[in-house]
Design a protein around this motif. Structure first.
Motif, PDB file in Angstrom:
ATOM      1  N   SER A  51       0.839  -1.195   0.000  1.00 36.51           N
ATOM      2  CA  SER A  51       0.000   0.000   0.000  1.00 36.51           C
ATOM      3  C   SER A  51       0.873   1.244   0.000  1.00 36.51           C
ATOM      4  O   SER A  51       2.069   1.191   0.320  1.00 36.51           O
ATOM      5  N   THR A  52       0.260   2.360  -0.379  1.00 33.51           N
ATOM      6  CA  THR A  52       0.911   3.660  -0.302  1.00 33.51           C
ATOM      7  C   THR A  52       0.003   4.603   0.483  1.00 33.51           C
ATOM      8  O   THR A  52      -1.213   4.400   0.564  1.00 33.51           O
ATOM      9  N   GLN A  53       0.614   5.639   1.033  1.00 34.57           N
ATOM     10  CA  GLN A  53      -0.101   6.563   1.907  1.00 34.57           C
ATOM     11  C   GLN A  53       0.048   7.993   1.413  1.00 34.57           C
ATOM     12  O   GLN A  53       1.148   8.429   1.074  1.00 34.57           O
ATOM     13  N   TYR A  54      -1.054   8.711   1.376  1.00 37.28           N
ATOM     14  CA  TYR A  54      -1.039  10.141   1.073  1.00 37.28           C
ATOM     15  C   TYR A  54      -1.461  10.877   2.341  1.00 37.28           C
ATOM     16  O   TYR A  54      -2.548  10.652   2.875  1.00 37.28           O
ATOM     17  N   GLU A  90       5.137   9.815  -7.131  1.00 40.11           N
ATOM     18  CA  GLU A  90       5.471   9.966  -5.714  1.00 40.11           C
ATOM     19  C   GLU A  90       4.367  10.631  -4.896  1.00 40.11           C
ATOM     20  O   GLU A  90       4.579  11.034  -3.764  1.00 40.11           O
TER      21      GLU A  90
END
Length: 609
Positions: A51-54, A90
């Motif tokens: 997962s990625t987080q903003y 990114e």
């Protein structure tokens, strides 16, 4: 030496009882987007451990939607702000727009990925239409007298849009620019969901009145009611299949249903929870049918935050993805023989989860657990995990079976910390003093007069107790007699940790400094670990006792060296809203951290000698 992010184990989506939770999948059907706390998480559907987080939002997030192109995400929060950001690179923010003076409930993109309609509970208006790249107005959202819960835009031309509100009306718009066309009142209570079919021919609406209505996608005219009386509770969410012939709904009656839009009949029903038993945590508050897949996968969300993977034609769930929804407040690492390092985390709502670091998967600990805030968790060498919470209890967990064992031991006050040792003793610090337990039975206790313990740590023979009067007491673990006492320290100690070799005791202070004491003389051996700018919340040593990792409320994580006290590497903004716990995994090259952003993060420390 450097600290490199390795993986993020995402939390579960935030949910609220009686309200829908929006889920969104990307055009390829590979990732899921949802909100938790002040962050947006993009999570792999096939491998939820990726997962990625903003984290650019400054208030609690409410919704996130992938653009039809798949290159951007639009997300909203409770302040009425919408952010547009890159979800392929990114995560750079492309636009930051204040839309309404209140909570954003839903968002929708047009088919060109150029325009966004944001709706919610504003003070002056309930929604607005903007361009994604500049925020310029391209329409007016009007016709409602109460908050708007859902919005959808037709992906084909001529462009159309529809909104559903607490005022029970569905408003149909022509665009661009989007303007009011007609208002329909088929529902008797709140409308929770609106969705255009992928081919733009139909609109479906669902609501708190347990009803489903279909409308013409071009004209907005009502066509039919679907499945009257099928759902027994409020319908919270709806999503179309890519063929535009079927759609899926989720409801407070604990069911997920697939419907044939033309026939108006149910194709398949899943009921969550135990048969015949009403279970509030199993209310289904969100659902999505990922469009880019060929396996017919449906993902449903319950009030407890669990993501259930369903497949058409299969009566049983394919898998259930668990996690935390609330602030993670405690962390412990357990090294079970023959397995990868295992993590146990506790959150402010009383939930404890077991994490497999090899797969990134989480499973809740089962049995009679804590009822609220988890203060601390400690791992014992024999495969036991001990936890304390604000329900004034000490509980034990079998690490291999993931079950609470025995009965709860009552503490003499609100627990602050827990420490476990190789000889079977468990020490608990409360606001009144320190107690020791063995096999869930109280052994000894000690109080310190007007001093209240803040944190504790133990090794095979000693128990270190920090006090709110800026003191440090070294006690015999078995007798609780004071062996040594340090007073007038620079600040209150907020974290303690013995090195695994037993030679050092690291003390983290509320002013951000860390001191390392020599356990033979109790003199300060190292006083140069002082990079934190906020309270130190956790310290952990590697197996050799040569490096330590620390985390603090300043959101930062640092790795320190005993041999080179002036050298340190770190990661700023490791966790939004602060780091609440750290642990060094027994492979010696990775550390793990938890924090206020409800994420579990694994970091690789490179360049260790």
């Amino acid at each position: 030496m450097s600290v490199i992010p390795e993986s993020i184990c995402a939390p579960s989506p935030s949910t609220t009882r009686g309200q829908p939770t929006q889920l969104s999948s990307d055009p390829k059907g590979e990732r899921l987007a949802y909100a938790n706390n002040k962050s947006i998480f993009l999570r792999s559907i096939d491998n939820p451990a990726i997962s990625t987080q903003y984290s650019a939002h400054t208030t609690a997030t409410t919704v996130a939607r992938f653009s039809p192109s798949g290159y951007y995400v639009a997300s909203g929060d409770v302040s009425g702000t919408v952010r547009v950001w890159d979800c392929v690179g990114e995560g750079a923010t492309k636009g930051d727009y204040h839309i309404i003076g209140g909570r954003i409930n839903d968002l929708a993109w047009d088919g060109d990925s150029a325009r966004i309609i944001a709706v919610g509970n504003g003070k002056e208006k309930y929604g607005h239409c903007i361009t994604a790249d500049s925020g310029n107005s391209v329409g007016e959202i009007s016709g409602h007298s109460s908050q708007i819960n859902s919005v959808s835009i037709r992906q084909q031309r001529p462009l159309r849009a529809a909104t559903g509100s607490d005022d029970t009306s569905l408003v149909f718009y022509h665009g661009v620019p989007f303007k009011f066309n007609t208002s329909l009142r088929k529902h008797q209570r709140f409308i929770y969901g609106i969705a255009f079919s992928p081919d733009g021919s139909s609109i479906v609406s669902i609501g708190a009145d347990k009803q489903i209505f279909l409308y013409d996608g071009k004209t907005g005219e009502a066509k039919s009611e679907v499945g009257s009386g099928e759902h027994k509770g409020s319908i919270f969410s709806v999503s179309w299949a890519k063929d535009s012939k079927r759609f899926v709904t989720s409801s407070a009656d604990q069911t997920v249903k697939i419907w044939d839009a033309e026939a108006g009949k149910t194709i398949q029903t899943w009921r969550m929870g135990d048969e015949g038993k009403v279970s509030v945590p199993d209310h289904q508050v969100g659902v999505v049918w990922p469009s880019g897949r060929s396996d017919g996968l449906i993902i449903s969300l319950n009030l407890n935050g669990d993501l259930t993977y369903l497949s058409e034609g299969n009566p049983a769930p394919r898998r259930i993805v668990h996690g935390h929804q609330k602030n993670i407040t405690a962390l412990a690492a357990s090294d079970l023989k023959g397995s990868a390092p295992t993590l146990f985390t506790g959150s402010s709502d009383g939930r404890i989860c077991k994490w497999d670091t090899a797969t990134g998967g989480a499973e809740p600990v089962e049995g009679d657990g804590h009822s609220n805030y988890i203060s601390a968790i400690a791992a014992a060498p024999e495969g036991r995990i001990y936890s304390v919470g604000w329900d004034d209890s000490l509980r034990s967990i079998d690490a291999s079976t993931r079950i609470f064992t025995g009965s709860a031991s009552t503490t003499d006050g609100q627990p602050k910390d827990v420490a476990s040792t190789t000889n079977g003793l468990t020490a608990v610090a409360t606001h009144k003093g320190v107690q020791t337990f063995k096999d869930n039975q109280k052994q000894k206790d000690v109080s310190f007069g007007f001093m209240s313990p803040t944190t504790i740590a133990a090794n095979e023979t000693l128990l270190a107790v920090a006090g709110d009067d800026s003191s440090l007491h070294i006690l015999s673990l078995t007798t609780l007699e004071t062996k040594h006492k340090l007073t007038s320290l620079s600040s209150t100690i907020s974290a303690l940790s013995f090195s695994r070799t037993g030679g050092y005791l690291a003390a983290g202070f509320s002013n951000g400094k860390i001191s390392v004491f020599d356990c033979r003389t109790w003199e300060v051996a190292i006083s140069r670990w002082s990079s934190h700018t906020g309270r130190v919340t956790g310290i952990s040593w590697n197996k050799k006792g040569t490096y330590a990792v620390s985390g603090g409320l300043d959101t930062n994580l640092f790795v320190w060296s005993i041999d080179k006290p002036g050298m340190r590497v770190g990661k700023t903004n490791a966790h939004k809203d602060g780091v609440n716990g750290v642990a060094w995994l027994d492979d010696g090259e990775r550390v793990v951290s938890v924090g206020g952003d409800v994420a579990v993060k694994v970091w690789r420390v490179e360049g260790l000698s």
